[in-house]
Design a protein around this motif. Sequence first.
Motif, PDB file in Angstrom:
ATOM      1  N   VAL A   1      34.415  39.843  44.707  1.00  9.52           N
ATOM      2  CA  VAL A   1      35.258  38.657  44.864  1.00  9.52           C
ATOM      3  C   VAL A   1      34.358  37.506  45.283  1.00  9.52           C
ATOM      4  CG1 VAL A   1      37.236  37.631  46.044  1.00  9.52           C
ATOM      5  CG2 VAL A   1      37.209  40.084  45.576  1.00  9.52           C
ATOM      6  N   PHE A   2      34.378  36.439  44.500  1.00 12.08           N
ATOM      7  CA  PHE A   2      33.490  35.310  44.764  1.00 12.08           C
ATOM      8  C   PHE A   2      34.218  34.209  45.518  1.00 12.08           C
ATOM      9  CE2 PHE A   2      32.042  37.232  40.838  1.00 12.08           C
ATOM     10  CZ  PHE A   2      30.682  37.334  41.034  1.00 12.08           C
ATOM     11  N   GLN A   3      33.409  33.272  45.992  1.00 10.51           N
ATOM     12  CA  GLN A   3      33.950  32.068  46.623  1.00 10.51           C
ATOM     13  C   GLN A   3      34.777  31.278  45.602  1.00 10.51           C
ATOM     14  OE1 GLN A   3      30.869  29.621  48.181  1.00 10.51           O
ATOM     15  NE2 GLN A   3      32.170  27.831  48.391  1.00 10.51           N
ATOM     16  N   ASN A   4      34.193  31.069  44.430  1.00 16.86           N
ATOM     17  CA  ASN A   4      34.893  30.318  43.398  1.00 16.86           C
ATOM     18  C   ASN A   4      35.495  31.270  42.381  1.00 16.86           C
ATOM     19  OD1 ASN A   4      34.194  27.675  44.352  1.00 16.86           O
ATOM     20  ND2 ASN A   4      32.112  28.194  43.757  1.00 16.86           N
ATOM     21  N   TYR A   5      36.562  31.926  42.806  1.00 23.21           N
ATOM     22  CA  TYR A   5      37.261  32.818  41.893  1.00 23.21           C
ATOM     23  C   TYR A   5      38.045  31.934  40.944  1.00 23.21           C
ATOM     24  CZ  TYR A   5      40.832  31.387  45.130  1.00 23.21           C
ATOM     25  OH  TYR A   5      41.650  30.627  45.890  1.00 23.21           O
ATOM     26  N   ALA A   6      38.085  32.276  39.676  1.00 20.12           N
ATOM     27  CA  ALA A   6      38.867  31.500  38.720  1.00 20.12           C
ATOM     28  C   ALA A   6      40.006  32.369  38.217  1.00 20.12           C
ATOM     29  CB  ALA A   6      37.977  31.057  37.563  1.00 20.12           C
ATOM     30  N   LEU A   7      41.232  31.918  38.437  1.00 15.14           N
ATOM     31  CA  LEU A   7      42.384  32.628  37.883  1.00 15.14           C
ATOM     32  C   LEU A   7      42.700  32.005  36.530  1.00 15.14           C
ATOM     33  CD1 LEU A   7      44.651  32.770  41.074  1.00 15.14           C
ATOM     34  CD2 LEU A   7      43.013  34.472  40.262  1.00 15.14           C
ATOM     35  N   TYR A   8      43.298  32.801  35.649  1.00 13.62           N
ATOM     36  CA  TYR A   8      43.724  32.239  34.363  1.00 13.62           C
ATOM     37  C   TYR A   8      45.012  31.474  34.577  1.00 13.62           C
ATOM     38  CZ  TYR A   8      40.346  35.613  32.635  1.00 13.62           C
ATOM     39  OH  TYR A   8      39.202  36.335  32.420  1.00 13.62           O
ATOM     40  N   PRO A   9      44.995  30.132  34.355  1.00 15.71           N
ATOM     41  CA  PRO A   9      46.158  29.326  34.715  1.00 15.71           C
ATOM     42  C   PRO A   9      47.397  29.614  33.864  1.00 15.71           C
ATOM     43  CG  PRO A   9      44.489  27.984  33.604  1.00 15.71           C
ATOM     44  CD  PRO A   9      43.881  29.327  33.833  1.00 15.71           C
ATOM     45  N   HIS A  10      47.175  30.057  32.615  1.00 11.68           N
ATOM     46  CA  HIS A  10      48.310  30.264  31.713  1.00 11.68           C
ATOM     47  C   HIS A  10      48.916  31.658  31.857  1.00 11.68           C
ATOM     48  CE1 HIS A  10      44.634  31.657  29.843  1.00 11.68           C
ATOM     49  NE2 HIS A  10      45.354  32.445  29.055  1.00 11.68           N
TER      50      HIS A  10
ATOM     51  N   GLN B   1      44.086  33.250  46.663  1.00 10.30           N
ATOM     52  CA  GLN B   1      42.967  34.070  47.131  1.00 10.30           C
ATOM     53  C   GLN B   1      43.355  35.545  47.092  1.00 10.30           C
ATOM     54  OE1 GLN B   1      39.821  32.915  48.174  1.00 10.30           O
ATOM     55  NE2 GLN B   1      39.445  35.097  48.048  1.00 10.30           N
ATOM     56  N   ARG B   2      44.588  35.807  47.434  1.00 16.47           N
ATOM     57  CA  ARG B   2      45.056  37.198  47.423  1.00 16.47           C
ATOM     58  C   ARG B   2      45.132  37.749  46.011  1.00 16.47           C
ATOM     59  NH1 ARG B   2      50.005  37.246  51.630  1.00 16.47           N
ATOM     60  NH2 ARG B   2      49.386  35.211  52.374  1.00 16.47           N
ATOM     61  N   VAL B   3      45.490  36.882  45.059  1.00 19.98           N
ATOM     62  CA  VAL B   3      45.513  37.328  43.662  1.00 19.98           C
ATOM     63  C   VAL B   3      44.100  37.714  43.226  1.00 19.98           C
ATOM     64  CG1 VAL B   3      46.032  36.677  41.278  1.00 19.98           C
ATOM     65  CG2 VAL B   3      47.513  35.886  43.139  1.00 19.98           C
ATOM     66  N   ALA B   4      43.132  36.885  43.644  1.00 23.02           N
ATOM     67  CA  ALA B   4      41.738  37.187  43.307  1.00 23.02           C
ATOM     68  C   ALA B   4      41.334  38.541  43.898  1.00 23.02           C
ATOM     69  CB  ALA B   4      40.823  36.081  43.816  1.00 23.02           C
ATOM     70  N   MET B   5      41.806  38.811  45.103  1.00 23.37           N
ATOM     71  CA  MET B   5      41.497  40.111  45.712  1.00 23.37           C
ATOM     72  C   MET B   5      42.241  41.224  45.001  1.00 23.37           C
ATOM     73  SD  MET B   5      40.603  39.664  49.578  1.00 23.37           S
ATOM     74  CE  MET B   5      42.179  39.753  50.259  1.00 23.37           C
ATOM     75  N   GLY B   6      43.444  40.900  44.523  1.00 27.46           N
ATOM     76  CA  GLY B   6      44.239  41.881  43.787  1.00 27.46           C
ATOM     77  C   GLY B   6      43.497  42.394  42.571  1.00 27.46           C
ATOM     78  N   ARG B   7      42.805  41.464  41.886  1.00 23.35           N
ATOM     79  CA  ARG B   7      42.057  41.867  40.690  1.00 23.35           C
ATOM     80  C   ARG B   7      40.963  42.873  41.043  1.00 23.35           C
ATOM     81  NH1 ARG B   7      40.868  36.240  37.679  1.00 23.35           N
ATOM     82  NH2 ARG B   7      39.533  36.043  39.493  1.00 23.35           N
TER      83      ARG B   7
END
Length: 365
Positions: free
Chosen positions: A81-90, A141-147
Amino acid sequence: MAKVTLQKVVKSYDGKQQAVKGIDIDIADKEFVVLVGPSGCGKTTTLRMVAGLESVTGGDILIGDKRVNDLPARDRDIAMVFQNYALYPHLSVYENIAFGLRTRRHSAEDIEARVTEAGRILGIADFLKRKPKELSGGQRQRVAMGRAIVRHPQVFLFDEPLSNLDAKLRAQMRTEIKRIHQTVQATTLYVTHDQIEAMTLADRIVMMNHGVIEQIGTPDEMYHHPASRFVAGFIGSPPMNFFDCHVVQAGSGLALRLADGTELVLPEDRAKRYAQWRDKAMVFGIRPEDLGLATEAARPDQVMPVTIEVAEPLGADTLLYFPLGDTFACARVDPHAPTAVGQTVTLAPNLAHMHLMEPEHGRVV
Ligand SMILES: Nc1ncnc2c1ncn2[C@@H]1O[C@H](COP(=O)(O)OP(=O)(O)OP(=O)(O)O)[C@@H](O)[C@H]1O
Ligand SMILES: [Mg+2]
């Protein structure tokens, strides 16, 4: 789950300078290790070598008992998990979390089960249908951790995952990460330059400086028994005060003579311990919380008169700042004590908690 071992690991980006200079770290199975240190000390480089995103110049990295130096990142069973996590907006939260599992061709039932479980662990079960833009920073941030969690990896790597959040959210997510680790129990290597994160999250802290390890220890050891001035000054807030001093003879014992001439007579055990430093210029280290206002019970040969220049009431306690020699020092005192800027007060350092350092290398003696 697995242990992670770094043996004499070196990284040089340009063949000349080394960003990481031969470090040894043993992370036990299920252990939460925090890598902490100032900007540029080699934290991210170390993490990326463990992840397989950066080649190793020298030494070995083992996951479990397997040497992974030449194993590609995707085969290492690690989630980062990075500082700049990128979620897919769509994509919905659900699909964002499921994404990595889909590309790895997990079955629909398995994905459903893992995403549901991650949603429950992370407290985002109610948001799974939303898009990332409909979430708060902490929820994203939690979604990024979820991945990372749904992968059920052997090892979790975090690189400053909270540094984009505001102070309150950081504190909240810190607790959250600790709770998640207690639930998931995965071996974790977590990078931060925030000593509070290090203290609160770590089973053990690895303190780096200029590509080398200064000290490895539990938060308690790092705080109470720092090996060097660097560690002592990094861990703890406000930081430890450092006063230039001379170790001098005082009767049959020893005292510290400070820059303003004040002498602090050392307790007997300390005098014994520091005997070889008599007549030497040293550095006296004492934390603000060990520098309270003197009570009537204080020994008169163990107090320091100081003049307050700045007072910061924090509610639970008050910070008093005062100059002494070249040091602008801090004492943490009872908020109800009557103190005012410009006033001279008497401080009684708790010498049972003092540290003495060599001025040259900062080694605690
Ligand atoms: N790709 C690169 N090429 C060359 N030098 C690099 C590269 N990445 C990092 N470095 C250098 O390696 C050293 C360690 O960098 P690293 O990113 O590991 O530091 P860090 O401890 O993570 O710092 P920060 O807290 O700022 O993130 C630095 O001197 C940096 O300039
Ligand atoms: Mg970094």
